[in-house]
Motif scaffolding. Structure first.
Motif, PDB file in Angstrom:
ATOM      1  N   MET A   1      -5.304  10.277  -5.793  1.00  0.00           N
ATOM      2  CA  MET A   1      -4.892  11.579  -5.272  1.00  0.00           C
ATOM      3  C   MET A   1      -3.942  12.309  -6.207  1.00  0.00           C
ATOM      4  O   MET A   1      -3.240  11.697  -7.007  1.00  0.00           O
ATOM      5  CB  MET A   1      -4.239  11.412  -3.892  1.00  0.00           C
ATOM      6  CG  MET A   1      -2.943  10.644  -3.915  1.00  0.00           C
ATOM      7  SD  MET A   1      -2.296  10.272  -2.262  1.00  0.00           S
ATOM      8  CE  MET A   1      -1.479  11.825  -1.882  1.00  0.00           C
ATOM      9  N   GLU A   2      -3.937  13.631  -6.087  1.00  0.00           N
ATOM     10  CA  GLU A   2      -2.991  14.456  -6.824  1.00  0.00           C
ATOM     11  C   GLU A   2      -1.613  14.369  -6.167  1.00  0.00           C
ATOM     12  O   GLU A   2      -1.496  14.050  -4.984  1.00  0.00           O
ATOM     13  CB  GLU A   2      -3.463  15.916  -6.835  1.00  0.00           C
ATOM     14  CG  GLU A   2      -4.740  16.140  -7.621  1.00  0.00           C
ATOM     15  CD  GLU A   2      -4.579  15.788  -9.087  1.00  0.00           C
ATOM     16  OE1 GLU A   2      -3.561  16.168  -9.687  1.00  0.00           O
ATOM     17  OE2 GLU A   2      -5.484  15.114  -9.630  1.00  0.00           O
ATOM     18  N   PRO A   3      -0.548  14.649  -6.911  1.00  0.00           N
ATOM     19  CA  PRO A   3       0.798  14.600  -6.322  1.00  0.00           C
ATOM     20  C   PRO A   3       0.927  15.592  -5.168  1.00  0.00           C
ATOM     21  O   PRO A   3       0.594  16.769  -5.332  1.00  0.00           O
ATOM     22  CB  PRO A   3       1.711  15.004  -7.480  1.00  0.00           C
ATOM     23  CG  PRO A   3       0.922  14.710  -8.709  1.00  0.00           C
ATOM     24  CD  PRO A   3      -0.507  14.953  -8.358  1.00  0.00           C
ATOM     25  N   PRO A   4       1.369  15.141  -3.997  1.00  0.00           N
ATOM     26  CA  PRO A   4       1.586  16.082  -2.886  1.00  0.00           C
ATOM     27  C   PRO A   4       2.832  16.925  -3.138  1.00  0.00           C
ATOM     28  O   PRO A   4       3.773  16.479  -3.806  1.00  0.00           O
ATOM     29  CB  PRO A   4       1.775  15.163  -1.675  1.00  0.00           C
ATOM     30  CG  PRO A   4       2.295  13.886  -2.248  1.00  0.00           C
ATOM     31  CD  PRO A   4       1.687  13.751  -3.612  1.00  0.00           C
ATOM     32  N   VAL A   5       2.817  18.133  -2.614  1.00  0.00           N
ATOM     33  CA  VAL A   5       3.975  19.009  -2.748  1.00  0.00           C
ATOM     34  C   VAL A   5       5.161  18.455  -1.976  1.00  0.00           C
ATOM     35  O   VAL A   5       6.316  18.578  -2.383  1.00  0.00           O
ATOM     36  CB  VAL A   5       3.625  20.436  -2.259  1.00  0.00           C
ATOM     37  CG1 VAL A   5       4.863  21.330  -2.262  1.00  0.00           C
ATOM     38  CG2 VAL A   5       2.539  21.034  -3.136  1.00  0.00           C
TER      39      VAL A   5
ATOM     40  N   VAL B   1       0.844  -1.202   0.000  1.00  0.00           N
ATOM     41  CA  VAL B   1       0.000   0.000   0.000  1.00  0.00           C
ATOM     42  C   VAL B   1       0.873   1.243   0.000  1.00  0.00           C
ATOM     43  O   VAL B   1       0.651   2.192  -0.760  1.00  0.00           O
ATOM     44  CB  VAL B   1      -0.962  -0.016   1.206  1.00  0.00           C
ATOM     45  CG1 VAL B   1      -1.724   1.293   1.308  1.00  0.00           C
ATOM     46  CG2 VAL B   1      -1.938  -1.183   1.087  1.00  0.00           C
ATOM     47  N   GLN B   2       1.905   1.252   0.854  1.00  0.00           N
ATOM     48  CA  GLN B   2       2.817   2.384   0.862  1.00  0.00           C
ATOM     49  C   GLN B   2       3.556   2.520  -0.471  1.00  0.00           C
ATOM     50  O   GLN B   2       3.899   3.622  -0.906  1.00  0.00           O
ATOM     51  CB  GLN B   2       3.832   2.225   1.991  1.00  0.00           C
ATOM     52  CG  GLN B   2       3.227   2.283   3.390  1.00  0.00           C
ATOM     53  CD  GLN B   2       4.293   2.094   4.450  1.00  0.00           C
ATOM     54  OE1 GLN B   2       5.082   2.987   4.694  1.00  0.00           O
ATOM     55  NE2 GLN B   2       4.317   0.925   5.065  1.00  0.00           N
ATOM     56  N   ASN B   3       3.766   1.390  -1.122  1.00  0.00           N
ATOM     57  CA  ASN B   3       4.495   1.413  -2.388  1.00  0.00           C
ATOM     58  C   ASN B   3       3.696   2.068  -3.505  1.00  0.00           C
ATOM     59  O   ASN B   3       4.258   2.437  -4.540  1.00  0.00           O
ATOM     60  CB  ASN B   3       4.880  -0.007  -2.803  1.00  0.00           C
ATOM     61  CG  ASN B   3       6.191  -0.045  -3.565  1.00  0.00           C
ATOM     62  OD1 ASN B   3       6.954   0.917  -3.574  1.00  0.00           O
ATOM     63  ND2 ASN B   3       6.452  -1.153  -4.214  1.00  0.00           N
ATOM     64  N   ILE B   4       2.385   2.232  -3.328  1.00  0.00           N
ATOM     65  CA  ILE B   4       1.583   2.945  -4.323  1.00  0.00           C
ATOM     66  C   ILE B   4       2.082   4.377  -4.455  1.00  0.00           C
ATOM     67  O   ILE B   4       2.229   4.911  -5.562  1.00  0.00           O
ATOM     68  CB  ILE B   4       0.085   2.912  -3.953  1.00  0.00           C
ATOM     69  CG1 ILE B   4      -0.434   1.470  -3.937  1.00  0.00           C
ATOM     70  CG2 ILE B   4      -0.727   3.748  -4.950  1.00  0.00           C
ATOM     71  CD1 ILE B   4      -1.842   1.328  -3.404  1.00  0.00           C
ATOM     72  N   LEU B   5       2.357   5.012  -3.312  1.00  0.00           N
ATOM     73  CA  LEU B   5       2.878   6.375  -3.346  1.00  0.00           C
ATOM     74  C   LEU B   5       4.250   6.421  -4.019  1.00  0.00           C
ATOM     75  O   LEU B   5       4.527   7.295  -4.849  1.00  0.00           O
ATOM     76  CB  LEU B   5       2.978   6.939  -1.929  1.00  0.00           C
ATOM     77  CG  LEU B   5       1.673   7.314  -1.229  1.00  0.00           C
ATOM     78  CD1 LEU B   5       1.956   7.782   0.193  1.00  0.00           C
ATOM     79  CD2 LEU B   5       0.942   8.393  -1.998  1.00  0.00           C
ATOM     80  N   ALA B   6       5.115   5.470  -3.661  1.00  0.00           N
ATOM     81  CA  ALA B   6       6.446   5.439  -4.274  1.00  0.00           C
ATOM     82  C   ALA B   6       6.350   5.193  -5.773  1.00  0.00           C
ATOM     83  O   ALA B   6       7.023   5.852  -6.577  1.00  0.00           O
ATOM     84  CB  ALA B   6       7.294   4.360  -3.604  1.00  0.00           C
ATOM     85  N   PHE B   7       5.506   4.255  -6.157  1.00  0.00           N
ATOM     86  CA  PHE B   7       5.349   3.920  -7.571  1.00  0.00           C
ATOM     87  C   PHE B   7       4.844   5.115  -8.369  1.00  0.00           C
ATOM     88  O   PHE B   7       5.350   5.416  -9.454  1.00  0.00           O
ATOM     89  CB  PHE B   7       4.376   2.749  -7.706  1.00  0.00           C
ATOM     90  CG  PHE B   7       4.100   2.338  -9.120  1.00  0.00           C
ATOM     91  CD1 PHE B   7       4.983   1.529  -9.804  1.00  0.00           C
ATOM     92  CD2 PHE B   7       2.952   2.763  -9.764  1.00  0.00           C
ATOM     93  CE1 PHE B   7       4.736   1.150 -11.112  1.00  0.00           C
ATOM     94  CE2 PHE B   7       2.693   2.390 -11.070  1.00  0.00           C
ATOM     95  CZ  PHE B   7       3.586   1.582 -11.751  1.00  0.00           C
TER      96      PHE B   7
END
Length: 502
Positions: A258-262, A193-199
């Motif tokens: 979600m949109e890319p976080p700053v 799940v955390q890897n979704i953000l990394a990917f």
């Protein structure tokens, strides 16, 4: 292994210390953090419950849980002895002020012993009905502490509808600052799940096609072979929509959409998640039957073994209308996702246990190959496997070896096993609770739900909840154990020309 990134001195006070969650998850996770050097030298674990136990009896019970559930296997005698010296037990009635006075004395004892101001973690591993009682007593006993050193951890379900979630948020907000409140969803601690953000945000490859122009639809499926087991009493008040969709599946939806976080700052990431929930299209009462399907399992067969129906489970009413399956079709009304359907599906006693996100891309705009070359044609898909296998797969077309032009679907795959095969530094995949407990002690709330996120999720589901409660299902049970769920769920996605991938 010793690490330099140790946490501050910490006192963990676990309400429901004799319960199943502490036995299976919390203490095994703390023990693994201890083995890997993530806990400081100065830490204490205080379990509390109404059962009369000595410290030694409590420790032995926890040791059984570690031996059975720790990913590192049975505890080594010397390591367990060192760890267990940090564990004590307090017989308590959490409704009485006396218990909290004893907590205060124990905290003061550790302050004196360590000559340091410890971080205090109140972990509420109890029934949701006790959340307000404990929070109010912490306040009355002046144990809410300071912003920097005190945390309260709330397990799901956080409320059972929008009104109760708001009420609990208001109560907690009157005692603690939002930054002290950790609403825990163990799904967010899972590696994949955390890897979704990394990917998504560490690679430039997919960002320009991660939108309505190239993505046809998204599927999020969390299926379980297990039934409600010994949780019938809880499940009768929750059901699949409250137990899984409002938190687990919506969390996955937010990470995908979600949109890319700053930055990777906690509130920046959580702001982007709330944006997704706020953009979900409102479901009108007359639309519920068109976008939502409910189900309940009956008796059946799973891997050659007879499985009982929901009505035969322990602590379940013989005529219960509680749902054990839910499927939804949702839309996100914003520039990135306008018109792209998101299909969510979860259920118990299904044919397999799998948590998978499937992103299906649109077909090529022009098919230049002859019909005989494309008999095995499949859409391009990105598949994120969360459990039990962990990895990411990309399905695409390639020419099959031979003298003729014939296309065949193939895969590129990443799995967590690849790290070890490639010799990358790894210490094994941590359990979700290890990640989340470490973040709590560090004061990092990135992977935890904020009040407005919880309420936004409930807001989306309320039309469905209200419609289904007003008209209980007359056809339950409507799917057999060991199948893929009710046929209506297949129809929900089939009418758009799709089928469930798992």
């Amino acid at each position: 292994m010793a690490t330099s990134a140790k946490t501050k001195p910490t006192v963990f006070i676990i309400f429901g210390g004799t319960g199943d969650l502490n036995h299976r998850k919390i203490t095994p996770a703390l023990y693994n953090l201890f083995l890997d050097g993530w806990l400081p030298a100065e830490f204490a674990i205080i379990g509390t419950g109404r059962t009369e136990l000595t410290d030694e009896q409590f420790r032995n019970n926890l040791l059984q849980g570690i031996n059975q559930f720790s990913r590192k296997g049975k505890a080594e005698k010397a390591k367990w002895k060192e760890f267990s010296e940090h564990i004590t037990y307090q017989i308590s009635n959490i409704k009485e002020a006396k218990a909290y006075a004893e907590f205060a004395q124990r905290i003061h004892h550790y302050q004196q012993e360590w000559q340091l101001e410890p971080c205090i973690v109140y972990y509420l591993a109890v029934s949701p009905g006790f959340f307000p009682v404990i929070a109010e007593n912490i306040a009355k006993s002046k144990l809410a502490g300071t912003l920097a050193t005190t945390r309260i951890v709330i397990e799901k379900p956080f409320g059972r509808d929008l009104a109760s979630a708001r009420q609990l948020n208001t109560l907690l907000g009157s005692i603690f600052e939002e930054s002290q409140i950790y609403r825990i969803d163990h799904y967010l601690g899972k590696e994949t799940v955390q890897n979704i953000l990394a990917f998504r945000f560490a690679n430039a490859l997919f960002e320009h096609i991660w939108n309505r122009n190239y993505i046809d639809h998204v599927q999020i499926s969390v299926s379980e072979q297990l039934g409600v087991e010994s949780r019938g009493d809880f499940y009768e008040t929750a059901g699949a929509l409250r137990d899984m969709v409002q938190n687990h599946l919506f969390q996955l939806l937010c990470l995908v959409a979600m949109e890319p976080p700053v930055s990777y700052h906690a509130d920046e990431v959580r702001n982007r998640k709330v944006d997704v929930l706020n953009a979900l299209r409102t479901i009108r009462p007359d639309e519920v039957s068109q976008v939502a399907v409910r189900g309940q399992y009956g008796a059946g067969w799973i891997e050659g073994k007879k499985a009982i129906g929901y009505h035969q489970e322990e602590d379940v009413a013989a005529n219960s209308a509680q749902l054990t399956f839910a499927a939804l079709k949702l839309f996100i009304d914003n520039w990135r996702w306008q018109g792209v359907p998101f299909y969510l599906r979860t259920g118990k006693r299904l044919s397999e246990t799998d948590s998978v996100i499937t992103i299906q891309f649109k077909p090529v705009p022009h098919q230049s190959f002859p019909p005989e070359a494309t008999t095995n044609w499949q859409p391009n898909r990105l598949i994120i496997n969360i459990q039990p296998c962990m990895g990411i797969r990309m399905q695409f077309q390639a020419k099959r070896p031979g003298l003729e032009m014939a296309l065949h679907p193939v895969e590129m795959q990443f799995s967590y096993d690849d790290f070890e095969k490639a010799g990358a530094p790894t210490e094994g995949t941590p359990e979700a609770y290890e990640t989340l407990l470490l973040d709590i002690t560090r004061g990092d709330s990135t992977l935890f739900m904020r009040a407005d996120q919880v309420e936004a999720a409930w807001q989306v589901l309320m039309p469905i909840i209200e419609a289904w409660e007003a008209t209980p299902a007359a056809d339950f049970p409507n799917y057999e154990a060991g199948t893929r769920g009710p046929v209506e769920a297949d129809a929900l996605i089939a009418k758009d020309g799709h089928s469930w991938m798992v």
